[in-house]
Motif scaffolding. Structure first.
Motif, short mmCIF file in Angstrom:
data_model
loop_
_atom_site.label_atom_id
_atom_site.label_comp_id
_atom_site.label_asym_id
_atom_site.label_seq_id
_atom_site.Cartn_x
_atom_site.Cartn_y
_atom_site.Cartn_z
N GLN A 1 20.61 8.85 2.76
CA GLN A 1 21.33 7.58 2.62
C GLN A 1 22.08 7.19 3.91
N LYS A 2 21.43 7.58 5.06
CA LYS A 2 21.98 7.10 6.34
C LYS A 2 21.56 5.66 6.51
N ASN A 3 20.43 5.33 5.92
CA ASN A 3 19.92 3.95 5.94
C ASN A 3 19.69 3.46 4.52
N PRO A 4 20.77 3.18 3.79
CA PRO A 4 20.59 2.78 2.40
C PRO A 4 19.75 1.51 2.26
N GLY A 5 18.99 1.46 1.20
CA GLY A 5 18.11 0.31 0.97
C GLY A 5 18.76 -0.75 0.10
N LEU A 6 17.90 -1.66 -0.40
CA LEU A 6 18.41 -2.81 -1.16
C LEU A 6 19.16 -2.40 -2.43
N MET A 7 18.69 -1.33 -3.08
CA MET A 7 19.33 -0.97 -4.37
C MET A 7 20.78 -0.55 -4.17
N PRO A 8 21.06 0.51 -3.37
CA PRO A 8 22.49 0.87 -3.22
C PRO A 8 23.33 -0.25 -2.62
N ARG A 9 22.72 -1.05 -1.72
CA ARG A 9 23.48 -2.15 -1.13
C ARG A 9 23.82 -3.20 -2.21
N SER A 10 22.86 -3.42 -3.11
CA SER A 10 23.12 -4.39 -4.19
C SER A 10 24.23 -3.89 -5.10
N ASP B 1 10.80 -0.83 -7.63
CA ASP B 1 10.07 -0.16 -6.55
C ASP B 1 8.71 0.20 -7.14
N LEU B 2 7.70 -0.56 -6.76
CA LEU B 2 6.38 -0.33 -7.34
C LEU B 2 5.71 0.86 -6.69
N ALA B 3 4.84 1.49 -7.46
CA ALA B 3 4.02 2.53 -6.85
C ALA B 3 3.03 1.82 -5.93
N GLY B 4 2.55 2.53 -4.92
CA GLY B 4 1.69 1.86 -3.94
C GLY B 4 0.24 1.79 -4.38
N SER B 5 -0.42 0.70 -3.96
CA SER B 5 -1.86 0.64 -4.23
C SER B 5 -2.52 1.66 -3.31
N GLU B 6 -3.57 2.26 -3.78
CA GLU B 6 -4.19 3.30 -2.94
C GLU B 6 -5.68 3.42 -3.14
N ARG B 7 -6.33 3.95 -2.10
CA ARG B 7 -7.75 4.27 -2.21
C ARG B 7 -7.85 5.77 -2.31
N GLN C 1 0.84 -1.20 0.00
CA GLN C 1 0.00 0.00 0.00
C GLN C 1 0.87 1.26 0.00
N THR C 2 0.31 2.34 -0.46
CA THR C 2 1.07 3.59 -0.46
C THR C 2 1.48 3.97 0.97
N GLY C 3 2.70 4.43 1.13
CA GLY C 3 3.20 4.84 2.44
C GLY C 3 3.65 3.68 3.33
N SER C 4 3.64 2.45 2.79
CA SER C 4 4.00 1.31 3.64
C SER C 4 5.52 1.11 3.76
N GLY C 5 6.29 1.85 2.97
CA GLY C 5 7.75 1.78 3.13
C GLY C 5 8.48 1.04 2.01
N LYS C 6 7.90 0.99 0.82
CA LYS C 6 8.55 0.28 -0.30
C LYS C 6 9.82 1.00 -0.73
N THR C 7 9.68 2.33 -0.94
CA THR C 7 10.86 3.10 -1.39
C THR C 7 11.94 3.07 -0.31
N PHE C 8 11.52 3.16 0.95
CA PHE C 8 12.50 3.10 2.05
C PHE C 8 13.27 1.78 1.98
N THR C 9 12.55 0.68 1.73
CA THR C 9 13.21 -0.62 1.69
C THR C 9 14.10 -0.75 0.45
N MET C 10 13.61 -0.32 -0.69
CA MET C 10 14.37 -0.52 -1.93
C MET C 10 15.49 0.51 -2.08
#
Ligand SMILES: Nc1ncnc2c1ncn2[C@@H]1O[C@H](COP(=O)(O)OP(=O)(O)OP(=O)(O)O)[C@@H](O)[C@H]1O
Length: 448
Positions: A233-242, A375-381, A218-227
């Protein structure tokens, strides 16, 4: 022994040189007996020098035995020295035969080592990837986002509970429901924890497999933060780590392989693929140059069934920093805007494709793997996000493509004979299985 021989060779050459100088100083050969004695001393010294030279080449050959090329050239040098003179002692001839015999053995040994190395590597690849396959070709992880300040201030209630490594319960209006995953990460899990489990898939990419990791939720659930991670970039996600992990593996294997890394970066916005290496201004300029014709990026499949983005620019990177700089350039062109649920909501699906080509320097074989990070866009209502006008159009398009993706995933999980990839470009580009070894990694996210 080599050093001793080298010292003796230098000494013998010096003596020979001195003897020659002494000879040229002699004005006339008045004394026949003295002259004969000098000639025989000179010839003895020349022979000694030659013997030490032959010995030195033989020793150098034995020392550098791993390289047949070096040994071959040493043999010709040796043969050259021996051929210069008719005097060929049995001793030297025997040494040469011995040396050639040793070389033959070493060549056979080298061939064996190369064959063993190649088969060991193949086995390592096979077992490593078998283990990965046993974990499942499609793996679904769940990450629970911690409540943010707004949610806490509004007295939000935590409805998600991690009950063990693999299960969560959710309080719904119809009662509590349980869901199973390949792994569940609690709200306390760090970016490092998340990456730890996906890190192994980077090795698979380098081994020539096609891997896709994407965040869904869902939108705002933290997808971009994770990816991607946080802005600073104090908490880099999967992309920079990869990116770092790819180049770490490349560095470790640089003596055995030649690597080439290239990337394309796209966004799927309102059902249209856009090349993120081309800014909107750049696109407009190119359009004027081509008399109003927009550059189109299309998803195609080649004869081998490999999916590629036709028309998308691919750029090479020779370090993690270069790859990250390309990524930043792409992100600057991405569609992002504020909604009521997320101040920086992604309005498009971001697709980062990294191709790693590796050439085995031992046997010359080439393999190519691809890592797709999405990084998918979030599903939203719309009622919750407050989307209107063009944001509503965006939301409809996002929801439609996510629903098509849902159909693709359901079909893949149920191993149905028909997978509806074609219903959406998103369904095709990121997670179309390109061969039987490919694996997808799905990160499903929840908000507490
Ligand atoms: N695990 C986490 N720890 C701390 N903050 C987080 C975490 N996950 C998300 N956030 C924060 O929550 C906010 C929303 O996250 P994010 O933008 O990643 O959501 P999203 O799912 O990508 O949303 P959208 O689909 O709208 O783009 C951001 O401010 C982000 O920094």
């Amino acid at each position: 022994m080599i050093e001793e021989n080298r010292a003796a060779l230098i000494e013998a050459r010096n003596k020979l040189q001195m003897a020659k100088e002494e000879g040229s100083d002699r004005e006339t050969a008045t004394d026949q007996e003295g002259s004969d004695e000098y000639e025989s001393r000179l010839s003895l010294l020349e022979e000694t020098v030659r013997e030490y030279e032959v010995c030195q080449i033989a020793l150098d050959c034995i020392k550098s035995g791993e390289s047949s090329v070096a040994n071959d050239s040493a043999i010709s040098e040796l043969e050259g020295i021996l051929g210069q003179d008719t005097v060929q002692t049995t001793d030297v001839g025997q040494q040469l035969l011995l040396l050639q015999d040793q070389l033959k053995q070493e060549k056979v040994e080298k061939k064996k080592i190369t064959e063993n190395y190649t088969s060991e590597r193949t086995m390592r690849k096979k077992y490593y990837n078998m283990v990965e396959d046993m974990k499942g070709k499609i793996r679904v992880f769940c990450r629970i986002r911690p409540a943010n300040r707004n949610e806490a201030a509004q007295g939000g209630v935590i409805v998600v509970d991690k009950i063990d490594e693999f299960s969560v319960t959710i309080d719904t209006p119809r009662g509590q429901r349980e869901f199973q995953f390949d792994k569940v990460f609690s709200a306390e899990a760090s970016q490092e924890d998340l990456f730890h489990d996906t890190n192994r898939l980077i090795q698979s990419t380098i081994d020539g497999y096609n891997v896709c990791i994407f965040a869904y939720g869902q939108t705002g659930s933290g997808k971009t933060f994770t990816m991607v991670g946080d802005k600073e970039q104090k908490n880099p996600g999967l992309m920079p780590r990869s990116f770092n992990a790819i180049f770490d593996i490349i560095r470790e294997n640089s003596s055995k392989f030649d690597f080439k890394v290239s990337a394309y970066m796209l966004e799927l916005y309102n059902d249209r693929l856009q090349d993120l290496f081309v800014s909107q201004a750049g696109e407009a300029h190119a359009q004027t140059q081509s008399h109003g014709q927009a550059r189109r990026v299309e998803i195609k499949r080649n004869r081998k069934g490999v999916v590629f983005a036709q028309g998308a620019e691919t750029k090479e990177a020779s370090s993690a920093q270069e790859l990250y700089a390309l990524f930043q350039q792409a992100c600057a062109n991405r569609h992002i805007s504020a909604t009521k649920m997320n101040v920086e909501s992604s309005r498009s699906h971001l697709i980062v494709g990294i191709r790693v080509e590796s050439k085995n320097l031992t046997n010359g074989s080439v393999s190519t793997g691809k890592l797709s990070l999405v990084d998918l866009a979030g599903s939203e209502r719309a009622a919750k996000t407050g989307a209107k006008d063009h944001q509503l159009k965006e939301a409809n398009s996002i929801n439609k493509s996510l629903s098509a993706l849902g159909d693709v995933i359901s079909a893949l999980s149920a191993e149905l004979p028909h997978v509806p990839y074609r219903n959406s470009d998103a369904g095709l580009i990121g997670w179309k299985r390109q061969n039987s070894h490919d694996r997808q990694h799905l990160s499903l996210r929840m908000q507490s």
